[in-house]
Design a protein around this motif. Sequence first.
Motif, PDB file in Angstrom:
ATOM      1  N   ILE B  11     -21.189  46.631  67.881  1.00  0.00           N
ATOM      2  CA  ILE B  11     -20.512  47.824  68.368  1.00  0.00           C
ATOM      3  C   ILE B  11     -19.035  47.506  68.552  1.00  0.00           C
ATOM      4  N   ILE B  12     -18.191  48.318  67.961  1.00  0.00           N
ATOM      5  CA  ILE B  12     -16.742  48.109  68.109  1.00  0.00           C
ATOM      6  C   ILE B  12     -16.231  49.091  69.154  1.00  0.00           C
ATOM      7  N   GLY B  13     -15.743  48.548  70.282  1.00  0.00           N
ATOM      8  CA  GLY B  13     -15.216  49.406  71.343  1.00  0.00           C
ATOM      9  C   GLY B  13     -16.151  49.469  72.535  1.00  0.00           C
ATOM     10  N   SER B  82     -11.428  41.417  75.407  1.00  0.00           N
ATOM     11  CA  SER B  82     -10.049  41.077  75.019  1.00  0.00           C
ATOM     12  C   SER B  82     -10.015  40.635  73.559  1.00  0.00           C
ATOM     13  N   GLN B  83     -10.770  41.311  72.755  1.00  0.00           N
ATOM     14  CA  GLN B  83     -10.955  40.901  71.356  1.00  0.00           C
ATOM     15  C   GLN B  83     -10.974  42.149  70.481  1.00  0.00           C
ATOM     16  N   ARG B  84     -10.077  42.208  69.520  1.00  0.00           N
ATOM     17  CA  ARG B  84     -10.030  43.356  68.610  1.00  0.00           C
ATOM     18  C   ARG B  84     -10.812  43.077  67.354  1.00  0.00           C
ATOM     19  N   ALA B 111     -16.910  52.742  67.948  1.00  0.00           N
ATOM     20  CA  ALA B 111     -16.721  53.538  69.169  1.00  0.00           C
ATOM     21  C   ALA B 111     -15.355  53.188  69.744  1.00  0.00           C
ATOM     22  N   THR B 112     -14.347  53.375  68.893  1.00  0.00           N
ATOM     23  CA  THR B 112     -13.001  52.898  69.224  1.00  0.00           C
ATOM     24  C   THR B 112     -12.181  53.891  70.040  1.00  0.00           C
ATOM     25  N   GLY B 113     -12.721  55.076  70.300  1.00  0.00           N
ATOM     26  CA  GLY B 113     -12.036  56.005  71.206  1.00  0.00           C
ATOM     27  C   GLY B 113     -10.704  56.505  70.676  1.00  0.00           C
ATOM     28  N   SER B 114      -9.768  56.634  71.583  1.00  0.00           N
ATOM     29  CA  SER B 114      -8.474  57.196  71.209  1.00  0.00           C
ATOM     30  C   SER B 114      -7.401  56.541  72.056  1.00  0.00           C
ATOM     31  N   ARG B 115      -6.162  56.792  71.697  1.00  0.00           N
ATOM     32  CA  ARG B 115      -5.045  56.228  72.463  1.00  0.00           C
ATOM     33  C   ARG B 115      -4.071  57.349  72.773  1.00  0.00           C
ATOM     34  N   LEU B 132      -1.436  56.872  80.421  1.00  0.00           N
ATOM     35  CA  LEU B 132      -2.620  56.732  81.268  1.00  0.00           C
ATOM     36  C   LEU B 132      -3.862  56.818  80.404  1.00  0.00           C
ATOM     37  N   ARG B 133      -4.451  55.660  80.123  1.00  0.00           N
ATOM     38  CA  ARG B 133      -5.695  55.640  79.356  1.00  0.00           C
ATOM     39  C   ARG B 133      -6.692  54.663  79.966  1.00  0.00           C
ATOM     40  N   GLY B 134      -6.186  53.491  80.378  1.00  0.00           N
ATOM     41  CA  GLY B 134      -7.118  52.461  80.820  1.00  0.00           C
ATOM     42  C   GLY B 134      -6.768  51.877  82.178  1.00  0.00           C
ATOM     43  N   GLU B 297     -13.199  65.479  73.171  1.00  0.00           N
ATOM     44  CA  GLU B 297     -12.672  64.374  73.972  1.00  0.00           C
ATOM     45  C   GLU B 297     -13.325  64.464  75.334  1.00  0.00           C
ATOM     46  N   SER B 298     -14.553  64.025  75.431  1.00  0.00           N
ATOM     47  CA  SER B 298     -15.244  64.176  76.707  1.00  0.00           C
ATOM     48  C   SER B 298     -16.332  63.137  76.898  1.00  0.00           C
ATOM     49  N   VAL B 299     -16.653  62.930  78.150  1.00  0.00           N
ATOM     50  CA  VAL B 299     -17.749  62.049  78.531  1.00  0.00           C
ATOM     51  C   VAL B 299     -19.055  62.549  77.907  1.00  0.00           C
ATOM     52  N   ASN B 301     -19.608  64.196  75.230  1.00  0.00           N
ATOM     53  CA  ASN B 301     -19.673  63.932  73.802  1.00  0.00           C
ATOM     54  C   ASN B 301     -19.942  62.457  73.509  1.00  0.00           C
ATOM     55  N   ALA B 302     -19.270  61.575  74.251  1.00  0.00           N
ATOM     56  CA  ALA B 302     -19.454  60.137  74.031  1.00  0.00           C
ATOM     57  C   ALA B 302     -20.898  59.732  74.339  1.00  0.00           C
ATOM     58  N   ILE B 303     -21.454  60.274  75.421  1.00  0.00           N
ATOM     59  CA  ILE B 303     -22.835  59.955  75.790  1.00  0.00           C
ATOM     60  C   ILE B 303     -23.794  60.497  74.727  1.00  0.00           C
TER      61      ILE B 303
HETATM   62  C1  LIG Z   1      -7.450  59.423  82.654  1.00  0.00           C
HETATM   63  C2  LIG Z   1      -8.599  60.067  81.947  1.00  0.00           C
HETATM   64  C3  LIG Z   1      -9.366  61.037  82.596  1.00  0.00           C
HETATM   65  C4  LIG Z   1     -10.446  61.653  81.965  1.00  0.00           C
HETATM   66  N1  LIG Z   1     -11.189  62.582  82.634  1.00  0.00           N
HETATM   67  C5  LIG Z   1     -12.285  63.124  82.048  1.00  0.00           C
HETATM   68  C6  LIG Z   1     -13.131  64.033  82.756  1.00  0.00           C
HETATM   69  O1  LIG Z   1     -12.881  64.388  83.904  1.00  0.00           O
HETATM   70  N2  LIG Z   1     -14.232  64.509  82.127  1.00  0.00           N
HETATM   71  C7  LIG Z   1     -14.559  64.158  80.848  1.00  0.00           C
HETATM   72  O2  LIG Z   1     -15.575  64.609  80.323  1.00  0.00           O
HETATM   73  N3  LIG Z   1     -13.761  63.310  80.146  1.00  0.00           N
HETATM   74  C8  LIG Z   1     -12.644  62.781  80.718  1.00  0.00           C
HETATM   75  N4  LIG Z   1     -11.853  61.910  80.007  1.00  0.00           N
HETATM   76  C9  LIG Z   1     -12.184  61.621  78.603  1.00  0.00           C
HETATM   77  C10 LIG Z   1     -13.260  60.554  78.462  1.00  0.00           C
HETATM   78  O3  LIG Z   1     -12.999  59.478  79.315  1.00  0.00           O
HETATM   79  C11 LIG Z   1     -13.296  60.096  77.013  1.00  0.00           C
HETATM   80  O4  LIG Z   1     -13.631  61.201  76.214  1.00  0.00           O
HETATM   81  C12 LIG Z   1     -14.297  58.968  76.796  1.00  0.00           C
HETATM   82  O5  LIG Z   1     -13.900  57.818  77.484  1.00  0.00           O
HETATM   83  C13 LIG Z   1     -14.451  58.678  75.326  1.00  0.00           C
HETATM   84  O6  LIG Z   1     -15.266  57.574  75.147  1.00  0.00           O
HETATM   85  P1  LIG Z   1     -15.078  56.624  73.873  1.00  0.00           P
HETATM   86  O7  LIG Z   1     -16.086  55.532  74.028  1.00  0.00           O
HETATM   87  O8  LIG Z   1     -15.060  57.429  72.658  1.00  0.00           O
HETATM   88  O9  LIG Z   1     -13.620  56.027  74.016  1.00  0.00           O
HETATM   89  P2  LIG Z   1     -13.040  55.044  75.095  1.00  0.00           P
HETATM   90  O10 LIG Z   1     -13.717  55.232  76.393  1.00  0.00           O
HETATM   91  O11 LIG Z   1     -11.584  55.176  75.013  1.00  0.00           O
HETATM   92  O12 LIG Z   1     -13.450  53.596  74.553  1.00  0.00           O
HETATM   93  C14 LIG Z   1     -12.970  53.060  73.354  1.00  0.00           C
HETATM   94  C15 LIG Z   1     -12.767  51.572  73.540  1.00  0.00           C
HETATM   95  O13 LIG Z   1     -12.597  50.935  72.280  1.00  0.00           O
HETATM   96  C16 LIG Z   1     -11.550  49.993  72.354  1.00  0.00           C
HETATM   97  N5  LIG Z   1     -11.066  49.717  71.000  1.00  0.00           N
HETATM   98  C17 LIG Z   1     -10.323  50.526  70.195  1.00  0.00           C
HETATM   99  N6  LIG Z   1     -10.091  49.927  68.993  1.00  0.00           N
HETATM  100  C18 LIG Z   1     -10.716  48.711  69.039  1.00  0.00           C
HETATM  101  C19 LIG Z   1     -10.835  47.639  68.113  1.00  0.00           C
HETATM  102  N7  LIG Z   1     -10.304  47.695  66.876  1.00  0.00           N
HETATM  103  N8  LIG Z   1     -11.514  46.541  68.489  1.00  0.00           N
HETATM  104  C20 LIG Z   1     -12.086  46.460  69.728  1.00  0.00           C
HETATM  105  N9  LIG Z   1     -11.999  47.462  70.637  1.00  0.00           N
HETATM  106  C21 LIG Z   1     -11.328  48.576  70.308  1.00  0.00           C
HETATM  107  C22 LIG Z   1     -10.570  50.695  73.280  1.00  0.00           C
HETATM  108  O14 LIG Z   1      -9.612  49.822  73.809  1.00  0.00           O
HETATM  109  C23 LIG Z   1     -11.518  51.233  74.342  1.00  0.00           C
HETATM  110  O15 LIG Z   1     -11.824  50.258  75.296  1.00  0.00           O
HETATM  111  C24 LIG Z   1     -10.759  61.287  80.628  1.00  0.00           C
HETATM  112  C25 LIG Z   1      -9.982  60.322  79.959  1.00  0.00           C
HETATM  113  C26 LIG Z   1      -8.926  59.705  80.600  1.00  0.00           C
HETATM  114  C27 LIG Z   1      -8.105  58.684  79.876  1.00  0.00           C
END
Ligand SMILES: Cc1cc2nc3c(=O)[nH]c(=O)nc-3n(C[C@H](O)[C@H](O)[C@H](O)COP(=O)(O)OP(=O)(O)OC[C@H]3O[C@@H](n4cnc5c(N)ncnc54)[C@H](O)[C@@H]3O)c2cc1C
Lengths: 106, 413
Positions: B11-13, B82-84, B111-115, B132-134, B297-299, B301-303
């Motif tokens: 799993i990436i991310g 701490s590893q990409r 599962a690399t999320g967004s920035r 503000l992301r992490g 962009e939501s919890v 959706n990710a779940i």
């Molecule tokens: C401040 C804040 C408040 C929020 N509030 C809400 C809320 O109230 N309700 C709600 O539903 N959603 C909320 N969200 C959105 C929600 O947190 C995100 O939609 C969710 O975290 C997405 O999950 P994800 O796993 O896709 O991405 P993330 O949680 O971002 O995880 C992705 C991970 O992958 C890592 N990564 C990326 N590229 C690589 C690589 N090449 N190698 C290794 N690792 C990598 C990233 O650093 C990160 O750790 C909020 C987001 C933020 C930032």
Amino acid sequence: MPTITYIDHDGTERPIEAKNGETVMETAIKNSVPGIDADCGGACACATCHVYVDEAYMEKVGQPEEMEQSMLDFAENVQANSRLSCQIQVSDELDGLRVTTPESQH
Amino acid sequence: MDLSAAQKIVIIGGGQAGAQVVQSLRQFGYEGDLVLVGDEAALPYQRPPLSKAYMKGELGEDRLYFKPAAWYEDNKVETLLSQRVEKIDRARRQVTLEHGGHLDYDALIIATGSRPRPLPVEGADLENVFDLRGLADVEHIQPKMIPGHRLVIVGAGYIGLEAAAVARQLGLEVRVLEMEQRALARVTSPVISSFYEALHMEHGVDVRCGARLARLKGEDGKLTHAVLASGEEIEADMVLAGIGIVPNVELAEDAGLPVKNGIIVDEDARTSDPRIFAAGDCTVRPLAHYARTGRLESVHNAIEQGKLAAAAIMGKPRPALDCPWFWSDQYDIKLQIAGLSMGYDEIVVRGDIEAKKFAAFYLKNGLLIAVDAINSPPEFIASKRLIMSGASVASETLKDTSISMKEIAAQAA
Ligand SMILES: Cc1cc2nc3c(=O)[nH]c(=O)nc-3n(C[C@H](O)[C@H](O)[C@H](O)COP(=O)(O)OP(=O)(O)OC[C@H]3O[C@@H](n4cnc5c(N)ncnc54)[C@H](O)[C@@H]3O)c2cc1C
Ligand code: FES
């Protein structure tokens, strides 16, 4: 440390040592107790941390606040002893608490 | 492709989606190797509190984590932190790690999320300009959250507004600059926008809509002013950017997977490569109920996508889809959103806006497609079901608070 016993819908009991100040939901999640999803992580926004509180502890656990109550009104299979476990804080007073998880949180 | 005999899953991310995939795979009985590679230092944690209770200092860091370290050990999940991941080699079924070495996979989940979208202005690299992301971001921001400090937030989206609420409650002087003519323009209706603008102004936030940031000015590398396109200079001790996100799609793109504003996945969260799945903020997915695709962009959706991917890999029946949902906490106001309002042709308001307890229902061709519920959980929960069942509810009924949501739901069933 207070002990909380989680009982799943087919009767398996899991006694867990809980930390004061954390919630009944967090205690379950951190200890891999199945049956609680807690999608919103305790924000009282999802109602996927529903439990049934043992009658003997209903008074100690107290009444749900309005927000929680109105979420509960719409949960599946609610009973008079239904609570959202993310809204119950663990304290010494709750030592021995027993809660049952529903068959499904959705 | 049947992957239930997979012995190596990577799993990436390590965010919301990555953590879910790991949990669901073990829950569905996967017993092979499981490696989670994440470029943050921390084990997977919840982001929502970062702009809410955690930022405010009301929630300890230990309470952000989905699972304690022991869980990963007990469940034989190897976490490389701490590893990409630098590269995906689909022909070799291998990923390349930043610090050297490779991992083989039978199935891979991206599962690399967004920035955060970087501020496209001069001076964005000055000291005291933050994203503000992490967790690491909050670590930098928190020491500057000092009463009296002048904070300028760029972008009136949910994260920016939540941070504005926290900063006001901590006693900072807060300005929000929004380029559009209203707050939350990209995500909600004018009814909700004006409610939040008024709410923040009531709490002493200076909300400026139609204000375009031209550049950031500093002295000795340190921020001093935010300069508007109008020429106005606003003194600032700190700037927080909240102008949206960019999905992390580069790994997938470089590996030749189809990408269009997100990694394109099917209803099982599978990419065009049968061994590769993607989940969370980085994907564009089918939204069956809305007969379109989209990036959420939501919890929720990710779940959901995490569970879909794990189920598909393990050959389990596809989990039932939930109505998309989201929430936002600002001051003592809880907003709960169900459904996706894009394309609505009618808004119905139920309740009392003045009393800060109301819901805006969004209808399209007479069908309920979404709701924004302000301090109104019954409207939220009942709507989740109404939306998914495609029930039609008359707008007069929705408006009528003498009919409870329970009754409305029962009538529609
Ligand atoms: C401040 C804040 C408040 C929020 N509030 C809400 C809320 O109230 N309700 C709600 O539903 N959603 C909320 N969200 C959105 C929600 O947190 C995100 O939609 C969710 O975290 C997405 O999950 P994800 O796993 O896709 O991405 P993330 O949680 O971002 O995880 C992705 C991970 O992958 C890592 N990564 C990326 N590229 C690589 C690589 N090449 N190698 C290794 N690792 C990598 C990233 O650093 C990160 O750790 C909020 C987001 C933020 C930032
Ligand atoms: S965890 Fe979401 S309401 Fe309790």
